[in-house]
Design a protein around this motif. Structure first.
Motif, mmCIF file in Angstrom:
data_model
loop_
_atom_site.group_PDB
_atom_site.id
_atom_site.type_symbol
_atom_site.label_atom_id
_atom_site.label_comp_id
_atom_site.label_asym_id
_atom_site.label_seq_id
_atom_site.Cartn_x
_atom_site.Cartn_y
_atom_site.Cartn_z
ATOM 1 N N THR A 153 -8.128 0.957 -2.203
ATOM 2 C CA THR A 153 -6.940 0.260 -2.698
ATOM 3 C C THR A 153 -5.893 1.261 -3.178
ATOM 4 O OG1 THR A 153 -8.332 -1.582 -3.422
ATOM 5 C CG2 THR A 153 -6.107 -1.484 -4.312
ATOM 6 N N TYR A 154 -4.642 0.938 -2.901
ATOM 7 C CA TYR A 154 -3.514 1.694 -3.445
ATOM 8 C C TYR A 154 -2.501 0.697 -3.989
ATOM 9 C CZ TYR A 154 0.925 4.142 -3.678
ATOM 10 O OH TYR A 154 2.127 4.638 -4.110
ATOM 11 N N VAL A 155 -2.046 0.958 -5.228
ATOM 12 C CA VAL A 155 -1.043 0.109 -5.870
ATOM 13 C C VAL A 155 0.164 0.967 -6.205
ATOM 14 C CG1 VAL A 155 -0.524 -1.420 -7.793
ATOM 15 C CG2 VAL A 155 -2.827 -1.389 -6.815
ATOM 16 N N ASP A 156 1.300 0.557 -5.715
ATOM 17 C CA ASP A 156 2.548 1.244 -6.036
ATOM 18 C C ASP A 156 3.013 0.740 -7.403
ATOM 19 O OD1 ASP A 156 5.071 2.303 -6.237
ATOM 20 O OD2 ASP A 156 5.576 1.963 -4.131
ATOM 21 N N VAL A 157 2.955 1.624 -8.407
ATOM 22 C CA VAL A 157 3.269 1.207 -9.768
ATOM 23 C C VAL A 157 4.715 0.758 -9.887
ATOM 24 C CG1 VAL A 157 3.308 1.944 -12.181
ATOM 25 C CG2 VAL A 157 1.512 2.764 -10.659
ATOM 26 N N SER A 158 5.594 1.396 -9.145
ATOM 27 C CA SER A 158 7.019 1.067 -9.275
ATOM 28 C C SER A 158 7.331 -0.313 -8.719
ATOM 29 C CB SER A 158 7.864 2.128 -8.570
ATOM 30 O OG SER A 158 7.531 2.168 -7.185
ATOM 31 N N THR A 159 6.678 -0.693 -7.631
ATOM 32 C CA THR A 159 6.966 -1.999 -7.008
ATOM 33 C C THR A 159 5.824 -2.988 -7.168
ATOM 34 O OG1 THR A 159 6.071 -1.268 -4.882
ATOM 35 C CG2 THR A 159 8.423 -0.868 -5.290
ATOM 36 N N ASN A 160 4.686 -2.499 -7.683
ATOM 37 C CA ASN A 160 3.483 -3.327 -7.828
ATOM 38 C C ASN A 160 2.959 -3.829 -6.478
ATOM 39 O OD1 ASN A 160 1.553 -4.163 -9.658
ATOM 40 N ND2 ASN A 160 2.381 -6.241 -9.777
ATOM 41 N N ALA A 161 3.317 -3.126 -5.407
ATOM 42 C CA ALA A 161 2.812 -3.475 -4.072
ATOM 43 C C ALA A 161 1.366 -3.000 -3.941
ATOM 44 C CB ALA A 161 3.676 -2.847 -2.995
ATOM 45 N N ILE A 162 0.544 -3.811 -3.284
ATOM 46 C CA ILE A 162 -0.882 -3.513 -3.140
ATOM 47 C C ILE A 162 -1.198 -3.297 -1.666
ATOM 48 C CG2 ILE A 162 -3.226 -4.332 -3.547
ATOM 49 C CD1 ILE A 162 -2.140 -6.087 -5.769
ATOM 50 N N HIS A 163 -1.949 -2.234 -1.403
ATOM 51 C CA HIS A 163 -2.460 -1.949 -0.064
ATOM 52 C C HIS A 163 -3.966 -1.754 -0.198
ATOM 53 C CE1 HIS A 163 1.605 -1.253 1.646
ATOM 54 N NE2 HIS A 163 1.875 -0.874 0.402
ATOM 55 N N GLN A 164 -4.714 -2.458 0.625
ATOM 56 C CA GLN A 164 -6.168 -2.470 0.463
ATOM 57 C C GLN A 164 -6.836 -2.538 1.832
ATOM 58 O OE1 GLN A 164 -7.457 -5.496 -2.256
ATOM 59 N NE2 GLN A 164 -9.618 -5.307 -1.700
ATOM 60 N N TYR A 186 -6.974 -4.597 7.023
ATOM 61 C CA TYR A 186 -5.938 -3.946 6.211
ATOM 62 C C TYR A 186 -5.118 -5.059 5.579
ATOM 63 C CZ TYR A 186 -1.437 -1.680 5.233
ATOM 64 O OH TYR A 186 -0.275 -1.256 4.634
ATOM 65 N N LEU A 187 -5.163 -5.130 4.233
ATOM 66 C CA LEU A 187 -4.465 -6.174 3.492
ATOM 67 C C LEU A 187 -3.331 -5.541 2.692
ATOM 68 C CD1 LEU A 187 -7.851 -6.550 3.083
ATOM 69 C CD2 LEU A 187 -7.065 -8.822 2.442
ATOM 70 N N GLU A 222 -4.625 -15.721 0.475
ATOM 71 C CA GLU A 222 -4.326 -15.761 -0.954
ATOM 72 C C GLU A 222 -5.479 -15.121 -1.725
ATOM 73 O OE1 GLU A 222 -1.598 -16.837 -2.549
ATOM 74 O OE2 GLU A 222 -0.627 -17.229 -0.612
ATOM 75 N N ILE A 223 -5.165 -14.078 -2.517
ATOM 76 C CA ILE A 223 -6.173 -13.385 -3.319
ATOM 77 C C ILE A 223 -5.620 -13.219 -4.728
ATOM 78 C CG2 ILE A 223 -7.568 -11.297 -3.571
ATOM 79 C CD1 ILE A 223 -7.292 -10.836 -0.594
ATOM 80 N N ARG A 224 -6.292 -13.810 -5.695
ATOM 81 C CA ARG A 224 -5.912 -13.720 -7.108
ATOM 82 C C ARG A 224 -4.439 -14.047 -7.326
ATOM 83 N NH1 ARG A 224 -9.111 -9.235 -6.243
ATOM 84 N NH2 ARG A 224 -7.254 -7.918 -6.070
ATOM 85 N N PHE A 228 -1.394 -11.951 0.657
ATOM 86 C CA PHE A 228 -1.616 -10.718 1.409
ATOM 87 C C PHE A 228 -1.455 -10.997 2.900
ATOM 88 C CE2 PHE A 228 -3.629 -9.713 -2.535
ATOM 89 C CZ PHE A 228 -3.598 -8.332 -2.659
ATOM 90 N N TRP A 229 -0.806 -10.073 3.580
ATOM 91 C CA TRP A 229 -0.851 -10.058 5.037
ATOM 92 C C TRP A 229 -2.120 -9.325 5.455
ATOM 93 C CZ3 TRP A 229 2.452 -12.787 7.952
ATOM 94 C CH2 TRP A 229 3.639 -13.220 7.361
ATOM 95 N N VAL A 230 -2.778 -9.848 6.488
ATOM 96 C CA VAL A 230 -4.072 -9.291 6.899
ATOM 97 C C VAL A 230 -3.990 -8.874 8.366
ATOM 98 C CG1 VAL A 230 -6.550 -9.660 7.084
ATOM 99 C CG2 VAL A 230 -5.251 -10.799 5.260
ATOM 100 N N GLU A 231 -4.345 -7.628 8.602
ATOM 101 C CA GLU A 231 -4.419 -7.088 9.964
ATOM 102 C C GLU A 231 -5.877 -6.734 10.248
ATOM 103 O OE1 GLU A 231 -3.113 -2.946 12.140
ATOM 104 O OE2 GLU A 231 -1.655 -3.914 10.809
#
Length: 585
Positions: A153-164, A186-187, A222-224, A228-231
């Motif tokens: 998981t990676y979370v961009d603190v500035s935008t709060n975007a999540i990559h997982q 890839y979510l 939908e997660i929490r 999320f877009w799912v590939e």
């Protein structure tokens, strides 16, 4: 956990300090300066700062903690910072330093400490206060919070975007050669603001046969409370080399972030490959893994004898198509079958095989049901399917000579062979009888005297005194034959004995009543017409029936049983002869 660090150079009142080259305001000192200070530093303002960077890291990465204590006066008697971030983080000292500067014509010193924070857990953490003491007075600083995410998981603190990223298999205990589905996802909540797209790297799947199904379109989940877009990237795996535990390496995703590349990794997956079960395995199982159906078809329902007919057998379904092999056709009487050849692959889950059938004779033959057994790994059972029998009409070849239609069933061949054997036995018995009982050539009886002319001639030549011989009649010939049968070695063979006895009776009936055919029905009819009483006729028919029984179903006969049959035959002949003599008188 308490961390203690050194202070570097200490500055005390009336101390001589080698500062080197320093920039203080707009002044630059290039030589050794001796400064004597006499100040009351404790009356000055003290500033304490604690900074953590970055505030979002992945598990396995490290963060940095920087502590600073500064004031407007010369600072001394500073204790080491005190804090404890366990069990979330392990703090490792990096270095500490002092920085002198000129403040209001006085020397002021700032103290700095640097630590490396190694995460021990995954989650969001608020770090505890850090305590620093100066001249016995405690000062506190709070570094704030930090987020530790997994390597997936990676979370961009500035935008709060999540990559997982995540990876899974539909079964952790597959059978050898049985399929399992591996899925990498890839979510993400926001598309990366870069021109380059994320790049997935799947494991090599060594030891597996790999198929790549059609890629699933992009979808949302939908997660929490977040969308999320799912590939998805899917592979169908077939373990082929060994049984036991196999570890699938983590899959990776390269994120091209503006501040640099970051790699996300899934967790490794452990599989336990099982052997195909022995329990319930049919003897004709040939290794097919999956769920399949079998069908068969021919190009037409008729064929000329000697010509080739194409039979297509198709196996289709779901499973490891690499384990499917041609089925074995049952034997077809009167038909030559070639080995199967695979002529097409309709899909990745279908195989078709072609057989060439060549009938050798006309008639009708049937292609029997073709069975095919496979192991269904989902239900862990062996299943067998089969085709429907197919009748085929075989026409005569146009160049073959015309002949009557005959039934080509195999049992007809056996009937023909049996008829030939019976005919051969009958002819052989008849020839044997004629050879053993026929009147020798040149010994014809005189019709008037009943004497043998050759014997009379011979007696004249020998000057014998016999002027009369016993006349040769059917009954005398029968009696002589019965006498020879008693003394003959054929009595050792029940079949030969029964055949000889029957020939004696038939010959007597032929000579007496002119019976044209030697069988029981004809004998019964002729004797009945001749007025033979029923008891005598029944005895005759019973005797002939017993002879036929021992001729075609040979059962050992003892000497007593043979003599009894001969006596019965002689009695029947005598009864018929006496009846004939009575009727003549």
């Amino acid at each position: 956990m308490r961390m203690k660090t050194g202070y570097g150079k200490n500055y005390n009142n009336n101390a001589k300090v080698d500062i080197g080259v320093k920039r203080i305001g707009n002044l630059q000192f290039v030589s050794i300066v001796f400064i004597f200070l006499a100040t009351a530093a404790q009356s000055q303002e003290i500033n304490v700062a604690a900074v953590v960077s970055p505030r979002h890291i992945q598990f396995g990465e490290k963060a940095r903690l920087d502590l600073t204590l500064s004031g407007e006066a010369f600072i001394k008697h500073i204790e080491a910072p005190q804090f404890n971030f366990l069990p979330a983080f392990l703090a490792v000292p990096l270095h500490s330093e002092t920085t002198p500067r000129l403040e209001a014509n006085q020397i002021a010193v700032s103290m700095a400490w640097a630590y490396e924070l190694i995460p021990q857990k995954i989650g969001d953490f608020t770090l505890s206060d850090i305590r620093l003491a100066y001249q016995g007075t405690p000062y506190f600083a709070n570094p704030g919070s930090i987020r530790v995410s997994g390597t997936d998981t990676y979370v961009d603190v500035s935008t709060n975007a999540i990559h997982q990223v995540e990876a899974e298999v539909d079964t952790h205990e597959p059978y050898l050669n049985a399929p399992l589905t591996y899925t990498f996802r890839y979510l993400y909540t926001t598309v990366l603001p870069t021109r380059e797209s994320p790049t997935p790297r799947l494991p090599t799947f060594r030891g597996f046969f790999v198929e790549t199904p059609q890629k699933r379109p992009l979808y949302t989940r939908e997660i929490r409370g977040k969308t999320f877009w799912v590939e998805e990237h899917t592979r169908t795996l077939y373990p082929q080399q060994k049984i036991g535990q196999i570890v699938l390496a983590p899959a990776e995703l390269l994120l091209p972030l503006p501040q640099g590349r970051r790699t996300l990794k899934t967790k490794p997956l452990t599989l336990t490959v099982q052997p195909i079960p022995e329990t319930g395995r049919p003897s004709h199982f040939n290794g097919a893994i999956g769920e399949y159906q079998i069908s068969a078809e021919i190009e037409r329902g008729w064929i000329e004898a000697g010509h080739e007919l194409t039979l297509t057998v198709r196996i289709s379904g779901h499973g490891n198509i690499q384990t499917v092999i041609p089925p074995t056709l049952p034997r077809i009487a009167g038909v030559m079958v070639s080995r199967a050849t695979r002529f097409e692959v309709i899909t990745s889950t279908s195989r078709a095989y072609v057989y060439t059938l060549t009938p050798v004779r006309k008639g009708i033959f049937r292609i029997p049901a073709i069975a095919y057994t496979c192991f269904d790994p989902i239900r862990a059972v062996y299943t067998t399917t089969q085709t429907t029998p197919i009748p085929v009409s075989v026409r005569p070849h146009p160049n073959d000579p015309a002949e009557y239609e005959t039934d080509s069933s195999p049992w007809l061949l056996w009937l023909i062979v049996l008829a030939i054997l019976i005919a051969a036995l009958g002819i052989g018995g008849y020839l044997w009888y004629r050879t053993g009982f026929a009147i020798p050539t040149g010994r014809k009886p005189n019709t008037e005297t009943g004497t043998d002319t050759s014997e009379v001639s011979g007696s004249r030549n020998r000057n014998t005194q016999d002027t009369e011989t016993e006349p040769i009649t059917p009954v005398s010939q029968a009696r002589q034959a019965l006498g020879r049968l008693i003394n003959s070695d054929t009595t050792e063979n029940a079949t030969t004995f029964a055949n000889a006895l029957a020939q004696v009776l038939h010959q007597y009936l032929e000579d007496t009543f002119g019976v044209s055919q030697r069988n029981i029905d004809t004998a019964r009819e002729v004797c009945a017409n001749a007025g033979i009483p029923k008891p005598i006729l029944d005895a005759l028919i019973d005797l002939l029936t017993k002879c036929d029984y021992h001729r075609f179903a040979p059962v050992p006969l003892s000497t007593g049983e043979r003599n009894t049959l001969i006596a019965r035959a002689e009695r029947v002949i005598n009864d018929i002869e006496n009846l004939q003599n009575t009727q003549d008188t």
